[in-house]
Scaffold this motif. Structure first.
Motif, PDB file in Angstrom:
ATOM      1  N   UNK A  10       0.800  -1.228   0.000  1.00  0.00           N
ATOM      2  CA  UNK A  10       0.000   0.000   0.000  1.00  0.00           C
ATOM      3  C   UNK A  10       0.833   1.278   0.000  1.00  0.00           C
ATOM      4  N   UNK A  11       2.143   1.130   0.088  1.00  0.00           N
ATOM      5  CA  UNK A  11       2.959   2.343   0.108  1.00  0.00           C
ATOM      6  C   UNK A  11       2.938   3.038  -1.256  1.00  0.00           C
ATOM      7  N   UNK A  12       2.856   4.377  -1.267  1.00  0.00           N
ATOM      8  CA  UNK A  12       3.003   5.111  -2.532  1.00  0.00           C
ATOM      9  C   UNK A  12       4.370   4.819  -3.147  1.00  0.00           C
ATOM     10  N   UNK A  13       4.496   5.099  -4.438  1.00  0.00           N
ATOM     11  CA  UNK A  13       5.761   4.837  -5.132  1.00  0.00           C
ATOM     12  C   UNK A  13       6.367   6.142  -5.627  1.00  0.00           C
ATOM     13  N   UNK A  14       7.663   6.287  -5.380  1.00  0.00           N
ATOM     14  CA  UNK A  14       8.411   7.390  -5.985  1.00  0.00           C
ATOM     15  C   UNK A  14       9.114   6.803  -7.201  1.00  0.00           C
ATOM     16  N   UNK A  15       8.730   7.295  -8.374  1.00  0.00           N
ATOM     17  CA  UNK A  15       9.303   6.799  -9.633  1.00  0.00           C
ATOM     18  C   UNK A  15      10.376   7.766 -10.118  1.00  0.00           C
ATOM     19  N   UNK A 162       0.915   0.007 -17.729  1.00  0.00           N
ATOM     20  CA  UNK A 162       1.636  -1.246 -17.469  1.00  0.00           C
ATOM     21  C   UNK A 162       2.508  -1.117 -16.223  1.00  0.00           C
ATOM     22  N   UNK A 163       3.094   0.067 -16.070  1.00  0.00           N
ATOM     23  CA  UNK A 163       3.975   0.287 -14.911  1.00  0.00           C
ATOM     24  C   UNK A 163       3.193   0.117 -13.607  1.00  0.00           C
ATOM     25  N   UNK A 164       1.982   0.659 -13.580  1.00  0.00           N
ATOM     26  CA  UNK A 164       1.158   0.526 -12.371  1.00  0.00           C
ATOM     27  C   UNK A 164       0.854  -0.941 -12.099  1.00  0.00           C
ATOM     28  N   UNK A 169       0.102  -1.350  -8.107  1.00  0.00           N
ATOM     29  CA  UNK A 169      -0.485  -0.186  -7.445  1.00  0.00           C
ATOM     30  C   UNK A 169      -1.647   0.270  -8.330  1.00  0.00           C
ATOM     31  N   UNK A 170      -2.824   0.412  -7.747  1.00  0.00           N
ATOM     32  CA  UNK A 170      -3.970   0.721  -8.603  1.00  0.00           C
ATOM     33  C   UNK A 170      -4.311   2.207  -8.628  1.00  0.00           C
ATOM     34  N   UNK A 171      -3.899   2.933  -7.588  1.00  0.00           N
ATOM     35  CA  UNK A 171      -4.270   4.339  -7.503  1.00  0.00           C
ATOM     36  C   UNK A 171      -3.122   5.222  -8.007  1.00  0.00           C
TER      37      UNK A 171
END
Ligand SMILES: [Mg+2]
Length: 244
Positions: A10-15, A162-164, A169-171
């Motif tokens: 559930x953690x947000x992602x820094x891309x 695709x990356x999501x 991560x759906x959001x």
């Protein structure tokens, strides 16, 4: 195009984009790549001017010269990659940076994941991360899979979608993203990615083959995109991402 899907998290992602973002465009790696790509276009039987024109056209139209090459010519993308990115003397051009590594170490991993999102093929992406001593700081890599027929790349929406999926991560609002190519940043913003940043070094602009990138204007205003000239500025642009 990348790793098998990550575990639910559930953690947000820094891309982070890789090329010209994790190292300065002043390294002139883009220009060295551009020269190799130009040489590759010449092998298609084009003269110098026609090769330059087509290279530029494919880059601006598709986000990646290779994307145009695979669509319109019978070429082997893996051979292209070996001759272009693969032949770059990167070990003599980029070097690890203590401050960059520290920036990654200061990201609060209890709250954020860190992924790389690149238009390069896996071999180049992994090589750059290794030289920069950042391999252990990246939880996942989404790369452009040249081995895939009809591969997609930034700024095509399908690439971000695709990356999501791969990162599980759906959001999209939970995604932070930084890239030196403004079209790539605008595309992410249009897809609802949460916190998008354009990395724009003073006096340097996105180039490939020595030509300036044409920025597509879109209905997402540039004013909504935060710009930084140094990655250290992320500490103030995204304060929640870093350990207090
Ligand atoms: Mg880049």
């Amino acid at each position: 195009m990348s790793e098998p899907s990550a575990k639910k998290d559930d953690r947000p992602i820094v891309w982070f984009d890789i090329d010209n973002t994790l190292y300065s465009a002043s390294t002139k790696i883009s220009q060295a790549m551009g020269q190799r790509i130009h040489a590759y276009f010449l092998t298609l039987g084009l003269d110098d001017d026609a090769a330059s024109e087509l290279h530029h056209r494919y880059y601006t139209q598709y986000g990646l010269a290779l994307r145009g090459l695979t669509r319109h010519h019978q070429i082997d993308p893996i051979d292209f990659d070996r001759k272009c990115d693969g032949s770059l003397p990167l070990e003599d051009m980029i070097f690890p940076s203590e401050s960059l590594r520290q920036l990654f170490l200061d990201i609060d991993r209890s709250k954020f994941r860190v992924w790389a999102l690149t238009n390069a093929y896996r071999t180049h992406a992994e090589r750059v991360l290794k030289i920069l001593n950042l391999t252990d700081q990246i939880d996942g890599l989404v790369f452009c899979d040249y081995a895939e027929p009809n591969f997609v790349c930034k700024p095509e929406p399908a690439f971000y979608e695709q990356a999501l999926k791969v990162a599980n991560i759906s959001d999209p609002t939970l995604c932070y993203f930084i890239d030196d190519n403004k079209s790539n940043v605008l595309a992410a913003k249009q897809l609802g990615w949460g916190r998008c940043v354009h990395f724009c070094e003073h006096g340097l602009e996105s180039v490939e083959g020595g030509k300036k990138l044409v920025i597509n204007n879109s209905d997402v205003g540039s004013s909504e995109i935060v710009s930084v000239t140094n990655l250290e500025e992320l500490r103030s642009v995204w304060p929640e991402v870093f350990k207090q």
